[in-house]
Design a protein around this motif. Sequence first.
Motif, PDB file in Angstrom:
ATOM      1  N   GLU A  24      44.995  37.859  33.346  1.00  0.00           N
ATOM      2  CA  GLU A  24      46.031  38.567  33.941  1.00  0.00           C
ATOM      3  C   GLU A  24      47.294  38.017  33.073  1.00  0.00           C
ATOM      4  O   GLU A  24      48.524  38.407  33.538  1.00  0.00           O
ATOM      5  N   SER A  56      43.799  36.559  39.717  1.00  0.00           N
ATOM      6  CA  SER A  56      43.699  37.564  40.860  1.00  0.00           C
ATOM      7  C   SER A  56      42.316  38.040  41.173  1.00  0.00           C
ATOM      8  O   SER A  56      41.286  37.588  40.248  1.00  0.00           O
ATOM      9  N   GLN A 110      40.566  40.323  40.382  1.00  0.00           N
ATOM     10  CA  GLN A 110      40.438  41.620  39.763  1.00  0.00           C
ATOM     11  C   GLN A 110      38.719  41.942  39.494  1.00  0.00           C
ATOM     12  O   GLN A 110      38.258  42.883  39.996  1.00  0.00           O
ATOM     13  N   LYS A 163      36.627  42.258  42.709  1.00  0.00           N
ATOM     14  CA  LYS A 163      36.949  43.580  43.436  1.00  0.00           C
ATOM     15  C   LYS A 163      36.170  44.655  42.806  1.00  0.00           C
ATOM     16  O   LYS A 163      35.563  45.606  43.344  1.00  0.00           O
ATOM     17  N   ARG A 195      48.502  31.198  39.018  1.00  0.00           N
ATOM     18  CA  ARG A 195      48.919  31.487  37.692  1.00  0.00           C
ATOM     19  C   ARG A 195      49.772  30.511  37.323  1.00  0.00           C
ATOM     20  O   ARG A 195      50.908  29.955  37.747  1.00  0.00           O
ATOM     21  N   GLN A 219      48.938  38.261  47.176  1.00  0.00           N
ATOM     22  CA  GLN A 219      48.826  39.831  46.934  1.00  0.00           C
ATOM     23  C   GLN A 219      48.166  40.567  47.768  1.00  0.00           C
ATOM     24  O   GLN A 219      47.078  39.953  48.523  1.00  0.00           O
ATOM     25  N   ASP A 245      45.545  42.780  47.951  1.00  0.00           N
ATOM     26  CA  ASP A 245      44.749  43.450  46.738  1.00  0.00           C
ATOM     27  C   ASP A 245      43.882  44.696  47.271  1.00  0.00           C
ATOM     28  O   ASP A 245      43.310  44.498  48.405  1.00  0.00           O
ATOM     29  N   HIS A 268      46.048  44.815  32.069  1.00  0.00           N
ATOM     30  CA  HIS A 268      44.916  43.921  31.744  1.00  0.00           C
ATOM     31  C   HIS A 268      44.118  44.603  31.029  1.00  0.00           C
ATOM     32  O   HIS A 268      44.232  45.933  30.999  1.00  0.00           O
ATOM     33  N   SER A 281      51.197  46.426  40.221  1.00  0.00           N
ATOM     34  CA  SER A 281      50.682  47.202  39.344  1.00  0.00           C
ATOM     35  C   SER A 281      49.066  47.625  39.748  1.00  0.00           C
ATOM     36  O   SER A 281      48.443  46.760  40.405  1.00  0.00           O
ATOM     37  N   GLY A 282      48.852  48.638  39.496  1.00  0.00           N
ATOM     38  CA  GLY A 282      47.260  49.478  39.507  1.00  0.00           C
ATOM     39  C   GLY A 282      47.073  50.031  38.323  1.00  0.00           C
ATOM     40  O   GLY A 282      47.763  50.289  37.546  1.00  0.00           O
ATOM     41  N   SER A 283      45.725  50.399  38.701  1.00  0.00           N
ATOM     42  CA  SER A 283      44.995  51.512  37.581  1.00  0.00           C
ATOM     43  C   SER A 283      43.657  51.839  37.857  1.00  0.00           C
ATOM     44  O   SER A 283      43.045  51.173  38.778  1.00  0.00           O
ATOM     45  N   ARG A 293      40.013  52.074  36.523  1.00  0.00           N
ATOM     46  CA  ARG A 293      39.509  50.886  35.812  1.00  0.00           C
ATOM     47  C   ARG A 293      38.580  51.783  34.730  1.00  0.00           C
ATOM     48  O   ARG A 293      37.935  52.726  35.143  1.00  0.00           O
ATOM     49  N   GLY A 339      42.323  50.537  41.524  1.00  0.00           N
ATOM     50  CA  GLY A 339      43.189  50.044  42.535  1.00  0.00           C
ATOM     51  C   GLY A 339      44.345  49.328  42.314  1.00  0.00           C
ATOM     52  O   GLY A 339      44.938  49.709  41.185  1.00  0.00           O
ATOM     53  N   ILE A 340      45.014  48.550  43.089  1.00  0.00           N
ATOM     54  CA  ILE A 340      46.275  47.891  43.015  1.00  0.00           C
ATOM     55  C   ILE A 340      46.349  46.630  43.605  1.00  0.00           C
ATOM     56  O   ILE A 340      45.627  46.333  44.530  1.00  0.00           O
ATOM     57  N   ALA A 341      47.506  45.952  43.332  1.00  0.00           N
ATOM     58  CA  ALA A 341      47.741  44.652  44.064  1.00  0.00           C
ATOM     59  C   ALA A 341      49.346  44.868  44.040  1.00  0.00           C
ATOM     60  O   ALA A 341      50.115  45.122  43.295  1.00  0.00           O
TER      61      ALA A 341
END
Length: 601
Positions: A184, A206, A208, A211, A230, A244, A246, A461, A491-493, A495, A536-538
């Motif tokens: 991340e 995270s 990430q 999930k 981090r 977060q 998540d 990421h 931020s989310g996306s 995948r 998804g997003i966090a």
Amino acid sequence: MRRTHTCGDLRSKDIGKKVCMQGWVRFSRDHGGVEFIDLADSYGITQLVFDPEDVPNGSDRNEISEVLRSFTRESAVSVDGIVRKRVKGTEDPKNKTGDVEVLITKAEVLNRSKTPPFEIGDQKESVLPGEETRLRYRYLDIRRTEMSEALRFRHRFLSAAREYFDKSGFVEVETPMLTKSTPEGARDFIVPSRVHPGTFYALPQSPQLFKQLLMIGSMDRYYQVARCFRDEDSRSDRQPEFTQLDIEMSFVDMKDIQDTIEGLIAHVWKKIYSKKLKTPFPRISFGEAMSKYGTDKPDLRYGLPMHHITEIVKDAPYDIFQKVLSKGGVIAGFNVKSEIAKDRIGRNEIDRLIEFVKKNGLGGMTWMRATKDGLDSNIVKYFTPDVLSKLRKKMDVKENDLLFLLAGPEKNVLETGGTLRRKLADDLELIDPDVFKFAWIVDCPMFETDPASGKKGAFHHPFVFPTTPLDAENAGGASFDLVLNGSELGSGSQRIHDPEIQKEVFRMLGISEEKMESDFGFLLEALGYGAPPHGGIALGIDRMISVLLNKESIRDVIAFPKNKKGQSLLDGSPQKVDDEKLEELQILSIAIDDINIGDIE
Ligand code: ASP
């Protein structure tokens, strides 16, 4: 439980009741032999009274008086008494219990307090001790109403969020803390394994990858209040560990994820503020945010957009502009409208703003004032009437408006412009602290280049689904940010669910086949088993709560935060570890300064 009421409970309707109150002695004062004590807990403050001339039958005046002598400040005490109306004129309308008081019939010290290192009241920031003292004695700091209210607000936020997820079919799943690196963009905190000497776990930056694995495992609606770690260089408002919210969902696209989050926030809003939140949130492209506001997390509570005027002024024989343009630079500016500038920006203020711009990395700033005869400034002579008229149109200039023009390399103009915009908003008091403006920043790039090393990295990421061919000059990714009042909340996306595309992205990032296999082999393998389209997003909970509560720092909404240098002043961590413990782990710890390089073979 002996306690019948908290210190925030009693009202006029309770007059005459026998109560037992337990809490901390905040303040006491003697008025001609009558003793008044402010008893406090995290719900409020209740006034206790001991009047030697007015002791109810059955109570021992001397005994009470004796016990009250050891009621030192911040001691935990228990008091039985009778609720009565305060004497007329002594009510405290600012306090919700301020109409009543409790006449003491029995008193007991539960645990005596040493003299506290600072006064625990409802002081304004100015009389608080320094933050280091507050963090060293955080448990006392949490006794302050402001802190305990922040923690309760945070709890209410999270419990409303859980309620929303529950009713929307989401399942909370815990992902591991001892894990493998998740990229991340920060360094990992690593944890040595004793059983497998010489190997290490990483604490998750995270959840990430896990999930995503849950999506492959068919858990198609996941959330977690997740702790993330981090290891970043100290930055004033970052924490090495943070929370977060998540979220990950299967068979969805970006809009579905955004809709879910808008639903979540609207639900929380309703619960917390009993208000309807306007959705959908506006969507602003990354490019537009940068060019208009000089930042990808714009504060939309005020206007002041940046206007780009390079094309209009590019032929003007004004030396400063020509120099900048010959090096590929740009020119952009602000129109501070007369309604907001009014008489508040005079010559001195302009000079101060020019200094500010210089400190922020630009050579200077040009300005013009709009008069009824046109634009007025010592540089107007360099511009033809046609250029001036285009400028007025582009920047929507009216009489008495003030124009500030910035020239320089594009990146500097945008960054400095963003900082100047924020300063103008602060100085001109354009920001309403009670207004909350959410927005989605969309159409983000897939990659970014680190200016220092020139290395290509993932913009968010490496798991973001590309929306353009990967080798396109400005490759785009299906990622988005949620911003609120100038802060990024998360931020989310969408995948990547195809292992071949995932490998291609890794290759674009310069990750070798071996590294791909050793670091992400498990993910690539899993994607090969019918991974569903997912995303998804966090949301950063610490940041979100601090913005909602208008706190300067996220530390003010975290019970036990680290200081700016990543240390916990309360328990003294991080600290050295006993040699035996290191031996067990087969780890040698030597401070670099103590090593004589010649000794190492
Ligand atoms: N893992 C991302 C982060 O921690 C959020 C996400 O893409 O869901 O920022």
